[in-house]
Design an enzyme around this catalytic site. Structure first.
Site, mmCIF file in Angstrom:
data_model
loop_
_atom_site.group_PDB
_atom_site.id
_atom_site.type_symbol
_atom_site.label_atom_id
_atom_site.label_comp_id
_atom_site.label_asym_id
_atom_site.label_seq_id
_atom_site.Cartn_x
_atom_site.Cartn_y
_atom_site.Cartn_z
ATOM 1 N N GLN A 102 82.930 3.496 26.999
ATOM 2 C CA GLN A 102 83.616 3.906 25.771
ATOM 3 C C GLN A 102 82.801 3.533 24.539
ATOM 4 O O GLN A 102 83.189 3.871 23.420
ATOM 5 C CB GLN A 102 84.987 3.224 25.699
ATOM 6 C CG GLN A 102 85.923 3.599 26.826
ATOM 7 C CD GLN A 102 87.201 2.791 26.785
ATOM 8 O OE1 GLN A 102 88.134 3.122 26.055
ATOM 9 N NE2 GLN A 102 87.255 1.716 27.562
ATOM 10 N N HIS A 120 83.085 8.415 24.446
ATOM 11 C CA HIS A 120 83.387 8.498 23.015
ATOM 12 C C HIS A 120 82.183 8.908 22.182
ATOM 13 O O HIS A 120 82.143 8.673 20.971
ATOM 14 C CB HIS A 120 83.946 7.156 22.526
ATOM 15 C CG HIS A 120 85.302 6.851 23.082
ATOM 16 N ND1 HIS A 120 85.861 5.587 23.087
ATOM 17 C CD2 HIS A 120 86.230 7.658 23.672
ATOM 18 C CE1 HIS A 120 87.056 5.623 23.644
ATOM 19 N NE2 HIS A 120 87.303 6.873 24.005
ATOM 20 N N CYS A 128 76.231 18.975 13.898
ATOM 21 C CA CYS A 128 76.728 19.665 12.715
ATOM 22 C C CYS A 128 78.260 19.728 12.747
ATOM 23 O O CYS A 128 78.853 20.074 13.773
ATOM 24 C CB CYS A 128 76.146 21.077 12.650
ATOM 25 S SG CYS A 128 76.752 22.042 11.240
ATOM 26 N N CYS A 131 78.895 23.969 12.848
ATOM 27 C CA CYS A 131 78.552 24.795 14.002
ATOM 28 C C CYS A 131 78.411 24.000 15.301
ATOM 29 O O CYS A 131 78.193 24.588 16.357
ATOM 30 C CB CYS A 131 77.266 25.577 13.737
ATOM 31 S SG CYS A 131 75.753 24.571 13.682
ATOM 32 N N CYS A 156 72.570 20.586 8.304
ATOM 33 C CA CYS A 156 72.179 21.228 9.551
ATOM 34 C C CYS A 156 71.031 22.193 9.300
ATOM 35 O O CYS A 156 71.057 22.989 8.344
ATOM 36 C CB CYS A 156 73.383 21.969 10.141
ATOM 37 S SG CYS A 156 73.036 22.986 11.591
ATOM 38 N N THR A 197 87.484 -3.896 28.277
ATOM 39 C CA THR A 197 88.305 -2.857 27.679
ATOM 40 C C THR A 197 89.766 -3.289 27.694
ATOM 41 O O THR A 197 90.218 -3.945 28.633
ATOM 42 C CB THR A 197 88.128 -1.508 28.413
ATOM 43 O OG1 THR A 197 88.984 -0.526 27.822
ATOM 44 C CG2 THR A 197 88.444 -1.628 29.885
ATOM 45 N N PRO A 223 88.119 -11.624 29.164
ATOM 46 C CA PRO A 223 88.595 -12.984 28.880
ATOM 47 C C PRO A 223 90.112 -13.073 28.754
ATOM 48 O O PRO A 223 90.687 -14.156 28.921
ATOM 49 C CB PRO A 223 87.922 -13.324 27.544
ATOM 50 C CG PRO A 223 86.853 -12.316 27.346
ATOM 51 C CD PRO A 223 87.300 -11.084 28.076
ATOM 52 N N ALA A 240 81.797 -10.816 29.671
ATOM 53 C CA ALA A 240 80.974 -10.011 30.574
ATOM 54 C C ALA A 240 79.596 -10.616 30.792
ATOM 55 O O ALA A 240 79.048 -10.554 31.900
ATOM 56 C CB ALA A 240 80.836 -8.595 30.016
#
Length: 260
Positions: A102, A120, A128, A131, A156, A197, A223, A240
């Site tokens: 994520q 994500h 852009c 477009c 763009c 997460t 944790p 981690a």
């Protein structure tokens, strides 16, 4: 913790198709700001979530682009931690592994993960706003000032529309290709390891539940207690950068994942 690590190591050592699912807690250990962190400087009067919307970009493109450039600068200064390297070690050991994240940074790639599924989006894949064509990320590694600044977004090269950050904002759907790849991997794995997460942000939070429903074992690294506690077969309580290297060492031994 040692007993839980041994139990998790047995599951990892037996697994043949592993999904590692990572969230903000993984990158926070490398110093990457999260949406829960207090903002400073130019950003102090804003809620982070208020800057991460299509409406905010429409109303003040330079403010939102500047904030994302500040975030991208922070990521460039960060370094992958031992947790990132442990994930890469799992992928190297089990070729059918899939990493789903994520996080919008590139720390997994820099740690050696070849092809993370970015649910994500990415700070390094602008597009852009008009477009939707991919646009080059800004050149250079210049650091943004700590207090932040407004930065007008580039245009763009195809339609001259404003270029936006290549991330998923609040209120937007996840990219279909990434979501489909995540669902397929979670449906087919025999072990899912969820790391850092909260288990609260949907539809991404459904991924561990999907794996569990399909019969996969679930290991949670966090944790704190989360809604995923009741789904996990083993809960590893800890950051981690400590818990994942310990898990890899317990499963296979002889792997040095310290800073390098």
């Amino acid at each position: 913790m040692e007993h839980a690590t041994r139990d998790a190591a047995v599951l990892l050592g037996q697994a043949r198709r592993v999904v590692v699912f990572t969230g903000a807690g993984m990158s926070a250990e490398s110093g990457v700001p999260t949406f829960r962190d207090a903002l400073t400087g130019l950003w102090r009067r804003f809620d982070a979530q208020a800057l991460a919307t299509p409406e905010a970009f429409h109303d003040d493109p330079a403010l939102v682009w500047g904030w994302y450039e500040w975030r991208r600068s922070a990521v460039r200064r960060a370094r992958p931690n031992a947790g990132h390297r442990a994930v890469a070690a799992i992928e190297a050991r089990i070729p059918d592994s899939v990493l789903i994240t994520q996080n919008v940074d590139d720390l997994h790639e820099r740690a050696g993960s070849a092809a993370p599924v970015h649910l994500h989006g990415s700070l390094f894949a602008p597009r852009c706003a008009a477009c939707a064509r991919p646009a080059p990320a800004p050149d250079g590694v210049a650091e943004e000032p700590a207090d932040g600044r407004r930065v007008p977004p580039p245009r763009c090269g195809h339609c001259a529309g404003l270029v936006r950050p290549g991330v998923v904002w609040f209120g937007e759907a996840l990219p279909q290709e990434a979501l489909a790849a995540a669902v397929e991997a979670a449906s087919a794995c025999d072990l899912l390891i969820t790391v850092g997460t909260s288990g609260l942000v949907y539809p991404a939070a459904e991924i561990p539940h999907l794996a569990a429903r399909r019969g996969a074992a679930v290991i949670q690294v966090n944790p704190d207690e989360t809604p995923l506690d009741r789904v996990a077969d083993v809960n590893l309580r800890g950051p981690a950068a400590q818990a994942l290297p310990a898990l890899v060492e317990a499963a296979w031994g002889g792997t040095d994942l310290r800073a390098g």
